[in-house]
Design an enzyme around this catalytic site. Sequence first.
Site, short mmCIF file in Angstrom:
data_model
loop_
_atom_site.label_atom_id
_atom_site.label_comp_id
_atom_site.label_asym_id
_atom_site.label_seq_id
_atom_site.Cartn_x
_atom_site.Cartn_y
_atom_site.Cartn_z
CD GLU A 135 0.81 -5.87 -1.45
OE1 GLU A 135 0.34 -6.94 -1.04
OE2 GLU A 135 0.25 -4.76 -1.26
CG ASP A 144 -1.76 7.31 -7.88
OD1 ASP A 144 -1.44 6.42 -8.69
OD2 ASP A 144 -1.43 7.29 -6.67
CE LYS A 202 -1.48 4.39 -5.35
NZ LYS A 202 -0.66 5.49 -4.81
N1 LIG Z 1 2.49 8.26 -7.21
C1 LIG Z 1 2.08 7.28 -6.32
C2 LIG Z 1 3.08 6.17 -6.29
C3 LIG Z 1 2.57 4.95 -5.58
O1 LIG Z 1 1.60 4.32 -6.33
C4 LIG Z 1 1.93 7.89 -4.96
O2 LIG Z 1 2.34 9.02 -4.78
O3 LIG Z 1 1.38 7.25 -4.07
NA NA Z 2 1.23 -2.68 -1.50
#
Ligand SMILES: N[C@@H](CCO)C(=O)O
Ligand code: NA
Length: 818
Positions: free
Chosen positions: A607, A679, A683
């Site tokens: 999650e 990042d 996602k």
């Molecule tokens: N480095 C990530 C942490 C969460 O995955 C962010 O800033 O969203």
């Molecule tokens: Na989440």
Amino acid sequence: MKVLKFGGTSVGSVDSIKTVIRILEENLEKGERFAVVFSAMGGVTNRLIEIGKMASAGNADYVEFLKGVEERHFAVVRGLIPVKNQSSTFAAVRGLFNELEDILKGVSWIKELSERTLDLIMSFGERLSTMVITEILKSKGLNAEFCDARQIIHTNATYGMGDVNFDITNQQILEYFAKTSALQCVTGFIASTAEGVTTTLGRGGSDYTASIVAAALDARSIEIWTDVDGMMTADPRKVANAFTIPSISYAEAMELSHFGAKVIYPPSLQPAFARNITLKVLNTFNVDFEGTYVQKSANGKEYAITGISSIDEIALVNIQGSGMIGVAGISGRLFTSLSNNAISVILISQASSEHSICFSIDPKNAQRASEVLEKEFAAEINLGHIDSIVIEKNLSIIAIVGEGMKKSTGVSGKLFSVLGKNGINVVATAQGSSELNISVVIAKSDLSKALNSIHGVFFQSETRSLNLFIVGVGLIGGTLIEQIRNQTKYLREERLLNLNIAGLSNTKKMLLDPDGIKPENWLARVMDEGVKTSLPAFVQRMIELNLPNSVFVDCTSDKDIVQYYHMLLDASISVVTPNKVANSGSYSEYLSLQRTALQRGVKFLYETNVGAGLPIINTIQGLMSSGDKFLKIEAILSGTLSFIFNNFNSENRFVDIVKEAKAKGFTEPDPRDDLSGADVGRKILILAREVGVPLEPEEIKIAQILPGNCLNAPTVDAFFRELEISNPYFAESQSNAEANGMKLRYIATLENGKASIELKSVDSQHPFYTLSGSDNIVSFTTERYKDRPLVIKGPGAGAEVTASGVFADIMSISSYLG
Ligand SMILES: N[C@@H](CCO)C(=O)O
Ligand code: NA
Ligand SMILES: NC(=O)c1ccc[n+]([C@@H]2O[C@H](COP(=O)([O-])OP(=O)(O)OC[C@H]3O[C@@H](n4cnc5c(N)ncnc54)[C@H](O)[C@@H]3O)[C@@H](O)[C@H]2O)c1
């Protein structure tokens, strides 16, 4: 009237005999008449057998061994009889040893040890212990008498296991006890033929003596005093949470003991059961403990089953072939031929297809069984009606036992489901129509795990354990351990759940301890007792430990960890992780992890891969499962970038805000993973896959916001220096946006199967305009949420919210495991 019986360990030492005497004195004070039966001192019977064999083999060392046995009895006399009364007892002990020496001399001369002579030799064990204890009681002024059971219990001449003649025996016992009011101290295990030749009663012998005497005298109860706290729910050496069964029925006791519960041997208690005499199993070494009541029917049961027993090592024989279908007499021949060869069958299972019969036996009979059957069915094998006979070894049997099964449904469901969830393969199974016992055959290597997990689900009111193996103790891992520490008491008391940290690894050291690493002092222990970190060794050890309810928690950002997820899921170990690496590699990798988890019936939960603790993945999975279709996702998925653009204004500098985001724990270990869009790219890729769009990493279009000098700096420190230099560049974009009443937002979009990420200026009408802190926001447009999208918003990075998301995944595994 009642009968007490003390086993070998109870009369095995001066100290334990002191307790026995105290128990007897207390009973005498109570006034109810009773008799007491004693076993030989612990280990003496086996020693006497050994001595007999040595003598018959002409090995003169037996003399020394015999001296040792004599000395043990002398020590009891010296320790428990006042000096002035000792000499007569010494003489009596010596007298018995003289007799025994003569017999052994005879054995060593003729070099032959018959069963009959062995019974005589063994009889000295009970005669000595009982005589000495009687003398101790008498020396205390108590009205006690030695009773040689050979006078009252008569058997036929089957040596080693005499068949009791109850007509004569019952009558003799009644007459004997009618003549005296003294406390009768009866030798266990031994009897005689009508002609007066010594015999023994076989396995469970002293219990049998107590049972015979109690039945003849129509006693109210029998107390079996042993060295454990009664009968337990499972073997306490294998199941640490096992506890004493307060009340059990004769039938249940019978079933449990068949599978190796060594506390009592119920067949020997049959005479007492037949007269409805209550049995109590008590502990000489824990006198005040209630122990176990064994009665015709057990009292109020709290649990669906009464106990679990097991046989460590069995062999499974499978005989199959198309020629067996509908042919009468195959099983008759099968079992007759085994019986003719004295091969005892432990469990039988035949499916209604009649295509195969499988049964389990002691592995030491496996070879012989195979020969016997190949001979018996030679003709059928030749004709191809029966395939050859297959024997599987390294298997164990577990049986759950309880009268409660008859009334409750779902017992077998629960059994098989807990085995399945722990990745334990059931090789064969059997349940009799008495519904008292369900047996499963499993791999021996799974025995301990199976026993513990079965015990956990059936004896619910006890605390269950989840075994956590945590790798990576940085910000998130460290915070998680702290949260576990703060929740330990609550989970234990309110949820009956024990989170056991069975393994921990940081980059330097790793420690695996099935008994648990306390969150209070984990660092000191890992650094003191741990060994050099090695991920493969950690994983291998975890798999070897094979603990029930194991969960691997990856709190690293390690790039090579995926291969281990495969191994772990394959070994039926669940994986929980905030690490996005595994899910954002190739699509085939992603898919294969999902499939492995599904096949193995374990969980792979992540999650926190997106939006930290925000329920984003769970929401998608819920909508997907219920048949919704995703049309569009728009999202701000970086806590770091959100924080930066929420706080960056004309008054401050970009580089300082980035440093602050790092200090607050929002950034990835290297903040460029955030600023470069990598990042966020991972996602949106993961979200795409979750909604059924099979994208590859290179298909995500990422618009760069970092100038090349920052992106390419060799180290994190060098990156921050380059960021200083680039301040004017960021200030300009910011002031442009501000001048138009807009805000900068780094927005990821998935639409029509395509994913992109861009820095956009949004006005105050845009739903993403009002964000603060490290907020993430995700807007799902689906067939069901078409006119007004489903929006999830909140802090999407940071130690506490991420660790608590990981914690929630761990808790959902605990509920799944039940
Ligand atoms: N480095 C990530 C942490 C969460 O995955 C962010 O800033 O969203
Ligand atoms: Na989440
Ligand atoms: N910080 C957040 O807000 C956040 C949010 C969601 C997800 N995550 C993810 O959580 C993970 C951990 O992030 P963090 O902020 O705690 O980072 P961190 O750098 O503080 O912690 C990671 C730790 O893992 C250790 N490590 C790396 N490889 C290892 C290995 N093979 N064996 C043992 N230890 C190893 C590192 O030394 C470090 O101590 C990352 O994958 C990150 O993407 C973080």
